[in-house]
Design a protein around this motif. Sequence first.
Motif, PDB file in Angstrom:
ATOM      1  N   PRO A 174      35.817  12.226 -22.582  1.00  0.00           N
ATOM      2  CA  PRO A 174      35.005  11.045 -22.529  1.00  0.00           C
ATOM      3  C   PRO A 174      33.482  11.485 -24.135  1.00  0.00           C
ATOM      4  O   PRO A 174      33.518  10.947 -24.580  1.00  0.00           O
ATOM      5  N   ASP A 175      33.299  12.965 -23.727  1.00  0.00           N
ATOM      6  CA  ASP A 175      31.616  13.174 -23.920  1.00  0.00           C
ATOM      7  C   ASP A 175      32.562  13.859 -24.714  1.00  0.00           C
ATOM      8  O   ASP A 175      31.673  14.985 -25.561  1.00  0.00           O
ATOM      9  N   ARG A 176      33.654  15.026 -24.540  1.00  0.00           N
ATOM     10  CA  ARG A 176      33.894  15.847 -26.007  1.00  0.00           C
ATOM     11  C   ARG A 176      35.136  15.035 -26.600  1.00  0.00           C
ATOM     12  O   ARG A 176      34.939  16.469 -28.030  1.00  0.00           O
ATOM     13  N   LEU A 177      35.586  14.468 -26.787  1.00  0.00           N
ATOM     14  CA  LEU A 177      36.154  13.294 -27.969  1.00  0.00           C
ATOM     15  C   LEU A 177      36.124  12.467 -28.302  1.00  0.00           C
ATOM     16  O   LEU A 177      36.192  11.461 -27.709  1.00  0.00           O
ATOM     17  N   VAL A 178      35.915  12.116 -29.314  1.00  0.00           N
ATOM     18  CA  VAL A 178      35.910  10.979 -30.589  1.00  0.00           C
ATOM     19  C   VAL A 178      37.191  10.686 -31.866  1.00  0.00           C
ATOM     20  O   VAL A 178      37.408  11.776 -31.943  1.00  0.00           O
ATOM     21  N   VAL A 179      38.003  10.000 -31.483  1.00  0.00           N
ATOM     22  CA  VAL A 179      38.644   9.824 -31.828  1.00  0.00           C
ATOM     23  C   VAL A 179      38.833   8.627 -32.619  1.00  0.00           C
ATOM     24  O   VAL A 179      38.746   7.463 -32.312  1.00  0.00           O
ATOM     25  N   ASP A 180      39.238   8.093 -34.426  1.00  0.00           N
ATOM     26  CA  ASP A 180      38.616   7.141 -35.054  1.00  0.00           C
ATOM     27  C   ASP A 180      39.695   7.408 -36.143  1.00  0.00           C
ATOM     28  O   ASP A 180      39.937   7.936 -36.815  1.00  0.00           O
ATOM     29  N   HIS A 181      40.382   5.812 -35.605  1.00  0.00           N
ATOM     30  CA  HIS A 181      41.803   6.061 -36.077  1.00  0.00           C
ATOM     31  C   HIS A 181      41.826   5.006 -37.585  1.00  0.00           C
ATOM     32  O   HIS A 181      40.915   4.197 -37.725  1.00  0.00           O
ATOM     33  N   SER A 206      34.621  17.677 -30.073  1.00  0.00           N
ATOM     34  CA  SER A 206      35.264  17.890 -31.466  1.00  0.00           C
ATOM     35  C   SER A 206      35.137  15.669 -31.931  1.00  0.00           C
ATOM     36  O   SER A 206      35.456  15.063 -30.909  1.00  0.00           O
ATOM     37  N   TYR A 207      35.811  15.949 -33.389  1.00  0.00           N
ATOM     38  CA  TYR A 207      35.652  14.143 -33.663  1.00  0.00           C
ATOM     39  C   TYR A 207      37.167  14.388 -34.254  1.00  0.00           C
ATOM     40  O   TYR A 207      37.278  14.977 -35.130  1.00  0.00           O
ATOM     41  N   LEU A 208      37.909  12.921 -34.091  1.00  0.00           N
ATOM     42  CA  LEU A 208      39.136  13.820 -35.329  1.00  0.00           C
ATOM     43  C   LEU A 208      39.045  11.678 -36.119  1.00  0.00           C
ATOM     44  O   LEU A 208      38.477  11.553 -35.211  1.00  0.00           O
ATOM     45  N   LEU A 209      39.274  12.415 -37.317  1.00  0.00           N
ATOM     46  CA  LEU A 209      39.025  11.099 -38.207  1.00  0.00           C
ATOM     47  C   LEU A 209      41.343  11.436 -38.079  1.00  0.00           C
ATOM     48  O   LEU A 209      41.220  11.879 -38.906  1.00  0.00           O
ATOM     49  N   TYR A 210      41.481  10.159 -37.952  1.00  0.00           N
ATOM     50  CA  TYR A 210      42.588   9.943 -38.236  1.00  0.00           C
ATOM     51  C   TYR A 210      43.657   9.038 -38.976  1.00  0.00           C
ATOM     52  O   TYR A 210      43.648   7.664 -38.382  1.00  0.00           O
ATOM     53  N   ALA A 211      43.981   9.669 -40.305  1.00  0.00           N
ATOM     54  CA  ALA A 211      44.141   8.402 -40.297  1.00  0.00           C
ATOM     55  C   ALA A 211      46.559   8.442 -41.295  1.00  0.00           C
ATOM     56  O   ALA A 211      46.597   8.899 -41.109  1.00  0.00           O
ATOM     57  N   ASN A 212      46.171   6.595 -41.111  1.00  0.00           N
ATOM     58  CA  ASN A 212      47.794   6.802 -40.864  1.00  0.00           C
ATOM     59  C   ASN A 212      47.920   5.076 -41.958  1.00  0.00           C
ATOM     60  O   ASN A 212      47.134   4.167 -41.898  1.00  0.00           O
ATOM     61  N   ARG A 213      49.417   4.793 -41.586  1.00  0.00           N
ATOM     62  CA  ARG A 213      50.047   3.717 -42.926  1.00  0.00           C
ATOM     63  C   ARG A 213      49.847   2.517 -41.672  1.00  0.00           C
ATOM     64  O   ARG A 213      49.010   1.555 -42.206  1.00  0.00           O
ATOM     65  N   ASP A 214      50.242   2.887 -40.966  1.00  0.00           N
ATOM     66  CA  ASP A 214      49.935   1.528 -39.346  1.00  0.00           C
ATOM     67  C   ASP A 214      49.661   2.408 -38.141  1.00  0.00           C
ATOM     68  O   ASP A 214      50.391   2.976 -37.890  1.00  0.00           O
ATOM     69  N   ALA A 215      49.550   1.359 -37.332  1.00  0.00           N
ATOM     70  CA  ALA A 215      50.053   1.961 -35.732  1.00  0.00           C
ATOM     71  C   ALA A 215      50.787   2.325 -35.562  1.00  0.00           C
ATOM     72  O   ALA A 215      51.254   3.591 -34.393  1.00  0.00           O
ATOM     73  N   SER A 216      52.761   1.962 -35.764  1.00  0.00           N
ATOM     74  CA  SER A 216      53.445   2.319 -35.351  1.00  0.00           C
ATOM     75  C   SER A 216      53.991   3.997 -35.892  1.00  0.00           C
ATOM     76  O   SER A 216      54.952   4.409 -35.391  1.00  0.00           O
ATOM     77  N   SER A 217      53.062   3.960 -37.199  1.00  0.00           N
ATOM     78  CA  SER A 217      53.840   5.404 -37.658  1.00  0.00           C
ATOM     79  C   SER A 217      52.556   6.302 -37.014  1.00  0.00           C
ATOM     80  O   SER A 217      52.112   7.678 -37.449  1.00  0.00           O
ATOM     81  N   VAL A 218      51.883   6.336 -36.573  1.00  0.00           N
ATOM     82  CA  VAL A 218      50.943   6.884 -35.405  1.00  0.00           C
ATOM     83  C   VAL A 218      51.069   7.870 -34.222  1.00  0.00           C
ATOM     84  O   VAL A 218      52.061   7.473 -33.234  1.00  0.00           O
ATOM     85  N   ILE A 219      51.941   9.394 -34.629  1.00  0.00           N
ATOM     86  CA  ILE A 219      52.087  10.101 -33.909  1.00  0.00           C
ATOM     87  C   ILE A 219      50.832  10.597 -33.385  1.00  0.00           C
ATOM     88  O   ILE A 219      49.176  10.956 -33.070  1.00  0.00           O
ATOM     89  N   PHE A 220      51.295  10.326 -31.134  1.00  0.00           N
ATOM     90  CA  PHE A 220      50.757  11.339 -30.298  1.00  0.00           C
ATOM     91  C   PHE A 220      49.240  10.350 -29.571  1.00  0.00           C
ATOM     92  O   PHE A 220      48.303  10.582 -29.468  1.00  0.00           O
ATOM     93  N   GLY A 221      49.723   9.020 -30.438  1.00  0.00           N
ATOM     94  CA  GLY A 221      48.558   8.040 -30.037  1.00  0.00           C
ATOM     95  C   GLY A 221      48.129   7.835 -28.813  1.00  0.00           C
ATOM     96  O   GLY A 221      47.413   8.138 -28.523  1.00  0.00           O
ATOM     97  N   ALA A 222      49.164   8.083 -27.829  1.00  0.00           N
ATOM     98  CA  ALA A 222      48.845   7.558 -26.581  1.00  0.00           C
ATOM     99  C   ALA A 222      48.652   9.071 -25.852  1.00  0.00           C
ATOM    100  O   ALA A 222      47.122   9.509 -25.109  1.00  0.00           O
ATOM    101  N   GLU A 223      48.805   9.980 -26.284  1.00  0.00           N
ATOM    102  CA  GLU A 223      48.502  11.379 -26.208  1.00  0.00           C
ATOM    103  C   GLU A 223      47.198  11.303 -26.086  1.00  0.00           C
ATOM    104  O   GLU A 223      46.307  12.231 -25.875  1.00  0.00           O
ATOM    105  N   LEU A 224      46.435  11.322 -27.674  1.00  0.00           N
ATOM    106  CA  LEU A 224      45.505  11.181 -27.900  1.00  0.00           C
ATOM    107  C   LEU A 224      44.185  10.559 -27.302  1.00  0.00           C
ATOM    108  O   LEU A 224      42.936  10.646 -25.838  1.00  0.00           O
ATOM    109  N   ALA A 225      44.737   9.467 -27.047  1.00  0.00           N
ATOM    110  CA  ALA A 225      43.817   8.160 -26.164  1.00  0.00           C
ATOM    111  C   ALA A 225      43.874   8.343 -24.737  1.00  0.00           C
ATOM    112  O   ALA A 225      42.685   8.478 -24.384  1.00  0.00           O
ATOM    113  N   ASP A 226      44.862   9.264 -23.829  1.00  0.00           N
ATOM    114  CA  ASP A 226      44.409   9.985 -22.438  1.00  0.00           C
ATOM    115  C   ASP A 226      43.131  11.526 -22.718  1.00  0.00           C
ATOM    116  O   ASP A 226      43.194  11.108 -21.464  1.00  0.00           O
ATOM    117  N   MET A 227      44.003  11.449 -23.763  1.00  0.00           N
ATOM    118  CA  MET A 227      42.366  12.778 -24.536  1.00  0.00           C
ATOM    119  C   MET A 227      41.527  12.701 -23.513  1.00  0.00           C
ATOM    120  O   MET A 227      39.838  12.583 -23.175  1.00  0.00           O
TER     121      MET A 227
END
Length: 357
Positions: free
Chosen positions: A182-189, A156-177
């Motif tokens: 590491p071979d199956r998920l890329v999150v691009d903020h 999975s590749y996720l491109l996730y757009a937000n206003r700023d760092a404080s408005s990112v919902i699930f930021g910590a959960e996504l980092a944990d995942m």
Amino acid sequence: MAEPDTSAPLPATTANTHVHELEVAEVIRETADAVSLVFEVPEPLVPRFRYRPGQFLTLRVPSDRTGSVARCYSLSSSPHLDDDLIITVKRTAGGYASNWLCDNAFPGTRLTTLSPSGVFTPKSLDADLLMIAAGSGITPVMSIIKSALIAGTGTSYLLYANRDASSVIFGAELADMMAEYPDRLVVDHWLESAMGLPTAEALTERLWPYTGFDAFLCGPTLFMNIARSAMVTAGMAERHIHTEIYRSLTGDPFAEIVVARDDAQTPATATVELDGRRLELSWPRQTPLLDVLLANGYDAPYSCREGACSACACTVRAGEIRMLRNDTLVDADLAIGLTLACQSIPLTEHVDIAFDQ
Ligand SMILES: Cc1cc2nc3c(=O)[nH]c(=O)nc-3n(C[C@H](O)[C@H](O)[C@H](O)COP(=O)(O)OP(=O)(O)OC[C@H]3O[C@@H](n4cnc5c(N)ncnc54)[C@H](O)[C@@H]3O)c2cc1C
Ligand code: FES
């Protein structure tokens, strides 16, 4: 369960069997303007609340002014991981229901809801998935990502757009995942505060390696338009792009089902394939198919009952129908015979329809 008797005359109104009450078990403050509401589902209701990743609940939100309003909220929980149902609500500036939920929902609050529905869900969790989300658009995407990682095999590749760092919902959960897979998920903020508003050119540049993936897109309309055009420019086929459009309902899907009687016209007949069964129904000519199914006791999928969500989409295999209203199906959908059960009335003596979405 005994089969409903479809030869008996339909009652003029029927209690809506999709309507249930759930109690908020926990409230999680995700960001300054977003909360997650956790619902424990009582044992007898568990079959009614089975869902697929990407589906949503339709809540009745109380109002002193109108009695209630109906609003849809995607499930951010995964049916493959979480025992409870979780929705995540972000405040809409000047909005009614989102602010009511953020301010008034506490553990113990009971809310009326419809069973889960929606078609923003991967056909296979083993597929490679390209996901693009902005703001609260992350909610259904979160459910899909968790489910794909746990129950599927693709990347999975996720491109996730937000206003700023404080408005990112699930930021910590996504980092944990990402750390766990590491071979199956890329999150691009994409943070607007640092990078400006996303442009179609910049997104195309990022997306072209993923154009063979199945795409899921959810966010504000302007963002979705830009992202969709970037995907098409990058070479992605339109049929692989799935979108969830957030809008507020204007009608009342909780209302009783009214079957319009017309003694001057003999009803049409319908063959309906639903949940692996073939049903033969008498279809009063002025009553939408969804209401006929619900009045007969069949569990047809729906959410808005106003032609806006496509939860009730089905395929006309033979015969003709007319849609009273359609705010969601596009030309490509109509070309393959899709219709909205909540808005379809028969034009021919017999219609053959399948819920195969
Ligand atoms: C499939 C789907 C999934 C969605 N998933 C999510 C999600 O996961 N997270 C999320 O945050 N959002 C989600 N949404 C969006 C959500 O359904 C609402 O559209 C959003 O929360 C804005 O609703 P609102 O009532 O706050 O704002 P608005 O709809 O903008 O509120 C203004 C409206 O409320 C009316 N109003 C104002 N005051 C009152 C009053 N006192 N009583 C009655 N009416 C009043 C006004 O007349 C006006 O029509 C989803 C939408 C869809 C269709
Ligand atoms: S139930 Fe929403 S379009 Fe039919």
